[in-house]
Scaffold this motif. Structure first.
Motif, PDB file in Angstrom:
ATOM      1  N   ARG A 158       9.282   4.113  -2.669  1.00  0.00           N
ATOM      2  CA  ARG A 158       9.063   5.242  -2.124  1.00  0.00           C
ATOM      3  C   ARG A 158       6.943   5.259  -1.830  1.00  0.00           C
ATOM      4  NH1 ARG A 158      12.369   4.970  -6.716  1.00  0.00           N
ATOM      5  NH2 ARG A 158      14.626   6.163  -6.464  1.00  0.00           N
ATOM      6  N   VAL A 159       6.842   6.213  -1.247  1.00  0.00           N
ATOM      7  CA  VAL A 159       5.404   6.581  -0.758  1.00  0.00           C
ATOM      8  C   VAL A 159       4.663   7.517  -2.036  1.00  0.00           C
ATOM      9  CG1 VAL A 159       3.673   7.777   0.799  1.00  0.00           C
ATOM     10  CG2 VAL A 159       5.559   6.994   1.443  1.00  0.00           C
ATOM     11  N   GLY A 192       2.554  -1.529  -3.963  1.00  0.00           N
ATOM     12  CA  GLY A 192       1.470  -1.470  -4.828  1.00  0.00           C
ATOM     13  C   GLY A 192       0.166  -1.033  -4.145  1.00  0.00           C
ATOM     14  N   ARG A 193       0.293  -0.403  -2.971  1.00  0.00           N
ATOM     15  CA  ARG A 193      -0.601   0.040  -2.200  1.00  0.00           C
ATOM     16  C   ARG A 193      -0.322   1.163  -1.831  1.00  0.00           C
ATOM     17  NH1 ARG A 193      -4.402  -4.667   0.807  1.00  0.00           N
ATOM     18  NH2 ARG A 193      -5.029  -5.646  -1.135  1.00  0.00           N
ATOM     19  N   VAL A 194       0.739   1.503  -0.914  1.00  0.00           N
ATOM     20  CA  VAL A 194       0.957   2.963  -0.400  1.00  0.00           C
ATOM     21  C   VAL A 194       2.697   2.729  -1.268  1.00  0.00           C
ATOM     22  CG1 VAL A 194       1.726   4.094   1.936  1.00  0.00           C
ATOM     23  CG2 VAL A 194      -0.712   2.345   1.436  1.00  0.00           C
ATOM     24  N   VAL A 195       3.599   1.678  -1.071  1.00  0.00           N
ATOM     25  CA  VAL A 195       4.491   2.162  -2.242  1.00  0.00           C
ATOM     26  C   VAL A 195       5.123   1.521  -3.265  1.00  0.00           C
ATOM     27  CG1 VAL A 195       5.577   2.644   0.643  1.00  0.00           C
ATOM     28  CG2 VAL A 195       5.092   0.373  -0.250  1.00  0.00           C
ATOM     29  N   ASP A 198      10.157  -1.080   5.599  1.00  0.00           N
ATOM     30  CA  ASP A 198      10.239  -2.735   6.913  1.00  0.00           C
ATOM     31  C   ASP A 198       9.092  -3.468   7.080  1.00  0.00           C
ATOM     32  OD1 ASP A 198       7.555  -0.947   7.328  1.00  0.00           O
ATOM     33  OD2 ASP A 198       8.231   0.297   8.857  1.00  0.00           O
ATOM     34  N   GLY A 199       8.694  -3.957   8.223  1.00  0.00           N
ATOM     35  CA  GLY A 199       7.565  -4.880   7.295  1.00  0.00           C
ATOM     36  C   GLY A 199       5.950  -5.400   7.257  1.00  0.00           C
ATOM     37  N   SER A 200       5.655  -3.007   7.541  1.00  0.00           N
ATOM     38  CA  SER A 200       4.400  -2.989   7.194  1.00  0.00           C
ATOM     39  C   SER A 200       4.064  -2.897   5.699  1.00  0.00           C
ATOM     40  CB  SER A 200       4.794  -1.179   7.632  1.00  0.00           C
ATOM     41  OG  SER A 200       5.420  -0.263   7.037  1.00  0.00           O
ATOM     42  N   THR A 201       5.289  -3.368   4.767  1.00  0.00           N
ATOM     43  CA  THR A 201       5.391  -2.916   3.860  1.00  0.00           C
ATOM     44  C   THR A 201       4.616  -4.734   2.689  1.00  0.00           C
ATOM     45  OG1 THR A 201       7.367  -3.603   3.274  1.00  0.00           O
ATOM     46  CG2 THR A 201       7.006  -1.247   3.165  1.00  0.00           C
ATOM     47  N   HIS A 255      -4.837   8.914   1.001  1.00  0.00           N
ATOM     48  CA  HIS A 255      -4.113   7.852   0.601  1.00  0.00           C
ATOM     49  C   HIS A 255      -5.193   6.765   1.594  1.00  0.00           C
ATOM     50  CE1 HIS A 255      -0.508   6.450  -1.038  1.00  0.00           C
ATOM     51  NE2 HIS A 255      -0.089   7.841  -0.851  1.00  0.00           N
ATOM     52  N   PRO A 256      -5.961   6.694   1.119  1.00  0.00           N
ATOM     53  CA  PRO A 256      -6.996   5.513   1.723  1.00  0.00           C
ATOM     54  C   PRO A 256      -6.781   4.588   2.510  1.00  0.00           C
ATOM     55  CG  PRO A 256      -7.479   5.805  -0.783  1.00  0.00           C
ATOM     56  CD  PRO A 256      -6.983   6.548  -0.635  1.00  0.00           C
ATOM     57  N   MET A 257      -5.001   3.658   2.049  1.00  0.00           N
ATOM     58  CA  MET A 257      -5.026   2.332   1.474  1.00  0.00           C
ATOM     59  C   MET A 257      -4.317   1.926   3.141  1.00  0.00           C
ATOM     60  SD  MET A 257      -6.973  -0.091  -0.042  1.00  0.00           S
ATOM     61  CE  MET A 257      -5.656  -1.221   0.522  1.00  0.00           C
ATOM     62  N   VAL A 258      -3.836   3.998   3.245  1.00  0.00           N
ATOM     63  CA  VAL A 258      -2.570   3.865   4.622  1.00  0.00           C
ATOM     64  C   VAL A 258      -3.887   2.998   6.066  1.00  0.00           C
ATOM     65  CG1 VAL A 258      -1.349   4.723   6.487  1.00  0.00           C
ATOM     66  CG2 VAL A 258      -1.370   5.811   3.828  1.00  0.00           C
ATOM     67  N   GLY A 259      -3.175   1.740   6.309  1.00  0.00           N
ATOM     68  CA  GLY A 259      -3.466   1.163   7.583  1.00  0.00           C
ATOM     69  C   GLY A 259      -3.843   0.150   6.982  1.00  0.00           C
ATOM     70  N   GLN A 260      -4.472  -0.225   5.696  1.00  0.00           N
ATOM     71  CA  GLN A 260      -5.096  -1.740   5.438  1.00  0.00           C
ATOM     72  C   GLN A 260      -3.965  -2.497   5.329  1.00  0.00           C
ATOM     73  OE1 GLN A 260      -8.788  -1.419   5.293  1.00  0.00           O
ATOM     74  NE2 GLN A 260      -8.069   0.285   6.312  1.00  0.00           N
ATOM     75  N   GLY A 261      -4.809  -3.619   4.817  1.00  0.00           N
ATOM     76  CA  GLY A 261      -4.112  -5.433   4.852  1.00  0.00           C
ATOM     77  C   GLY A 261      -3.194  -4.906   6.412  1.00  0.00           C
ATOM     78  N   MET A 262      -3.589  -5.267   7.252  1.00  0.00           N
ATOM     79  CA  MET A 262      -2.923  -5.782   8.485  1.00  0.00           C
ATOM     80  C   MET A 262      -3.322  -7.307   8.778  1.00  0.00           C
ATOM     81  SD  MET A 262      -1.151  -3.134   9.773  1.00  0.00           S
ATOM     82  CE  MET A 262      -0.620  -3.755  11.006  1.00  0.00           C
ATOM     83  N   SER A 263      -2.014  -7.992   9.028  1.00  0.00           N
ATOM     84  CA  SER A 263      -2.259  -9.129   9.371  1.00  0.00           C
ATOM     85  C   SER A 263      -1.691  -9.500  10.469  1.00  0.00           C
ATOM     86  CB  SER A 263      -1.739 -10.103   8.264  1.00  0.00           C
ATOM     87  OG  SER A 263      -2.894 -10.055   6.699  1.00  0.00           O
TER      88      SER A 263
END
Length: 578
Positions: free
Chosen positions: A529-530, A521-524, A540-543, A313-321
Motif C-alpha cells: 500500500r502506498v 518501506g520507502r514508498v509502500v 511490481d518490480g519497482s517495489t 513523497h520524496p522517496m518516489v523515484g529513488q533507489g533505482m537499480s
C-alpha cells in the motif's frame, strides 16, 4: 476445542481453505486457448465505467494479478501497448533480438538510454517484459522470500500456478552443455541439475520457450481469469490517478483518467466499497512515473512541472537499480545452435554466469551493431589470426550476414548495491522518464564484476569449452574485440593493458533487470500500500530493493498471483495471510 481456537488459527484455517479453492479453480482452466473475449481496444471503452479493482499495467505482474482478482471481483486491466498474439512470429525464440530492437510504430519495445549512457528497453505490450526477454525462468532464493516477509507456502503455490502455464525444461544442446560442464570444471559447484530453485553452484533453469521455440508470457496467465468479471483494454495510456478530496489525514484514490489510441479520454472509477483499490503494476519506470504525474512524489520536482502536489513523497523515484551485465563475445570455429539463457553458474562471490549462442551478435544490442558487425569482427579477428604463422582460418567463416557463428558468456552481479534515481522529463506519460542507475558506484559491485569476468575467462579456457574456442584467439583478443564494439554510449579506455576493472566500467550493458522507484518501506508498506494514501497499491518490480534470483520474471509473475490471493482474502474475510 473449537470454542477455544484463537482468531489467528481461525484465520489460518480459512486462509488455507480459500487458497485451495483459488488454486483448484485456476488449474481447472489450464487447457483454454489464448483467446480472450474480454480483451478489447480502448477505443471501445465507455466514457465512464466502474470497477472493484483497476490495475494499471498488463505486464509481468499485472496479468497474473488481474486474473487472480477476477475470481471474486470486477477488474479492469489497462495496458498501454497492444497484444502479443497479433503477430505470433514476432515472439518466436529466433526473433528475440529483432523484436527487442524493433522501432516500428506498433513495436512492443520502447527504447531508451539511461543517463549513464547505457542502451535499454522498456516493454509496451500485454505481457510486459516477458514478451521481450531471454526467457530464463528461475525462482528467488528462500532467503529472499523470508526477507521480503512473504508466506512461504503461498509463495510456492503461486510459483507453481505460474509454472503450470508458462515454464518448461529447456533442451540442452552443445553450446549450453559445454558452458555448463565448463562451469563445473572451473569450480562453480555443485552440479544442481535442472531446477527452478536458486542455490549456489551450476544449474539448468527453466525457460518460457516451449520445445518448438514458442514464447509463453505473462499474458498467457490471463487464461486463468474469470471472463465474466474482467475487462482488458489495449492501447490505454493512463494519464493520472484521480484522488478524493482529503477528509482525514489521508487522501484516497478514486479512479484513473486514460487515453485510447485515438487520443480520446476515458475515466474509470472505483465502485463504492472500502475494499476497492487502484493497483499500479506499470513496472520500475512506469509506476513511479505515474505516481509523480498524479501528484505523488517529491514536491519540488512536481511543482517544477506544474503538477499539483497530492502527497509529498520524496522517496518516489529513488533507489533505482539495474543489474549490470558484462560479457565476452566468442566467435566459434564450428557451427552453434540458437540458444538463449538456459544455464547459470551461481557463484559464492555473488556473480551469476550465463550464456547465449547463435543470435545476431548480442541480445542487448540488436540492430545497433548489425551493420558494422562484420567489418569490426573481420578486422579484429584478422589482426590476431594473422599473427600466427600457421594460421589457416578464413575469417569469413565467423560471419553470416549480420550474425556471428559463436555466442556470448556474460556475468550479472547480485543486488546490485549501487543505486540511482528517476525523474520526470515532462508531463507526457508516453515520454520515458530520465533514469540514472549509477553502475559500479559501489566498489563491491565492481569487485563482483571483476571476479565474474575472471570466471568467464576460466570457462573459455577450460577443456569442456575447447571445441568452441579458436586457438588463434587469446583472451586479450576477445577482450579487445569486445572493447571495440559500440556496446553503449560510454567512453572507452582501450590500451594494451586494459584492466578488468576498466573493462567492466567501459563495456557495461543492461540485462533488463532494473527495479526500484517505489520500494517497500520507502514508498509502500509490506502489503504494497502506498504510504499515506488509501485505496492505492504498487505491485511490481519497482517495489524491490534487490533483483530476486538470477533473473526476476518468475518472481514478478509469482508476486502478482501471490498478492492477488492476499487481497482477495482481505476482501472476503477482512484479513490477509501473513
Amino acid at each position: 476445542m473449537h470454542k477455544n481456537m484463537g482468531s489467528a488459527s481461525l484465520h489460518s484455517s480459512f486462509s488455507a481453505l480459500l487458497l485451495l479453492i483459488l488454486n483448484f479453480h485456476g488449474f481447472c482452466l489450464t487447457e483454454k486457448a489464448p483467446y480472450y473475449s474480454f480483451v478489447h481496444e480502448a477505443t471501445t471503452a465507455p466514457p465512464v465505467s466502474f470497477y472493484d479493482y483497476i490495475v494499471i499495467g498488463g505486464g509481468t505482474a499485472g496479468c497474473p494479478l488481474a486474473a487472480t482478482l477476477s475470481q471474486s471481483a470486477n477488474v479492469l486491466l489497462l495496458e498501454r501497448g497492444g497484444s502479443p498474439y497479433v503477430n505470433p512470429e514476432r515472439i518466436k525464440m529466433y526473433n528475440f533480438t529483432s523484436t527487442l530492437a524493433d522501432t516500428s510504430p506498433d513495436s512492443p519495445t520502447q527504447q531508451f538510454v539511461s543517463e549513464d549512457g547505457v542502451y535499454n528497453a522498456r516493454a509496451s505490450v500485454l505481457g510486459g517484459g516477458s514478451v521481450l526477454n531471454a526467457g530464463f525462468y528461475t525462482r528467488a532464493s528462500t532467503r529472499y522470500m523470508r526477507e521480503a516477509g512473504w508466506n512461504e507456502a503461498l509463495v510456492n503455490a503461486s510459483y507453481r500456478w505460474v509454472e503450470n502455464k508458462v515454464a518448461f525444461q529447456p533442451p540442452m544442446l552443445q553450446w549450453q552443455s559445454a558452458v555448463r560442464d565448463a562451469l563445473l570444471e572451473v569450480g562453480v559447484l555443485p552440479n544442481n541439475g535442472f531446477t527452478y530453485d536458486h542455490m549456489y553452484g551450476t544449474k539448468v533453469g527453466g525457460t518460457i520457450f516451449d520445445k518448438d521455440g514458442n514464447r509463453h508470457t505473462a499474458a498467457d496467465l490471463l487464461e486463468y481469469a474469470n471472463p465474466a468479471k474482467i475487462r482488458v483494454y489495449l492501447h490505454a495510456t493512463v494519464q493520472r490517478i484521480i484522488f478524493l478530496k482529503a477528509v482525514g489525514p489521508k487522501r484516497r484514490a478514486r479512479g484513473v483518467v486514460y487515453q485510447d489510441g485515438t487520443g480520446k479520454r476515458h475515466v474509470a472509477l472505483l465502485k463504492k466499497g472500502f475494499s476497492n483499490e487502484i493497483i499500479l503494476s506499470a513496472g520500475a519506470l512506469g509506476s513511479p512515473q505515474l505516481l509523480m504525474l498524479s501528484g505523488v512524489g517529491p514536491a519540488d520536482q512536481l511543482r517544477a512541472h506544474g503538477i499539483p502536489v497530492v502527497a509529498d513523497h520524496p522517496m518516489v523515484g529513488q533507489g533505482m537499480s539495474d543489474n549490470p551485465m558484462n560479457a565476452l563475445f566468442i566467435p566459434s570455429p564450428q557451427p552453434v545452435e540458437v540458444s538463449l539463457i538456459q544455464v547459470v553458474g551461481i557463484t559464492r562471490f555473488d556473480s551469476y554466469i550465463e550464456t547465449a549462442s547463435g543470435m545476431t551478435f548480442s541480445p542487448s544490442l540488436g540492430r545497433r551493431v548489425s551493420n558494422d558487425l562484420a567489418k569490426i569482427l573481420s578486422e579484429d579477428l584478422a589482426a590476431y589470426i594473422n599473427k600466427s604463422a600457421d594460421a589457416k582460418v578464413d575469417v569469413g567463416t565467423f560471419i553470416n550476414g549480420d550474425s556471428v557463428r559463436g555466442g556470448i558468456i556474460l556475468e550479472k552481479i547480485m543486488g546490485p548495491i549501487s543505486a540511482g534515481h528517476l525523474e520526470l522529463r515532462s508531463t507526457d506519460p508516453n515520454e520515458n522518464p530520465s533514469v540514472t542507475f549509477n553502475y559500479f558506484q559501489s566498489p563491491e559491485d565492481l569487485r563482483r564484476c571483476v571476479n565474474g569476468m575472471r570466471t568467464i575467462i576460466s570457462v573459455i579456457n577450460s577443456q569442456a569449452f575447447s571445441k568452441f574456442r579458436n586457438r588463434y584467439l587469446p583472451t586479450e583478443a576477445l577482450i579487445n574485440l569486445t572493447l571495440n564494439l559500440p556496446l553503449n554510449q560510454r567512453p572507452r579506455h582501450v590500451t594494451a593493458t586494459t584492466s578488468l576493472e576498466q573493462f567492466c566500467i567501459d563495456t557495461v550493458m543492461t540485462i533488463w533487470h532494473y527495479h526500484g522507484g517505489c520500494q517497500v518501506g520507502r514508498v509502500v508498506d509490506m502489503d504494497y500500500r502506498v504510504l499515506g494514501i488509501d485505496a492505492l497499491r504498487v505491485i511490481d518490480g519497482s517495489t524491490f530493493h534487490h533483483s530476486p534470483g538470477t533473473n526476476p520474471q518468475a518472481t514478478v509473475m509469482m508476486l502478482g498471483r501471490y498478492m492477488g490471493q492476499r487481497i482477495l482474502l482481505e476482501r472476503l474475510f477482512g484479513f490477509g495471510m501473513k
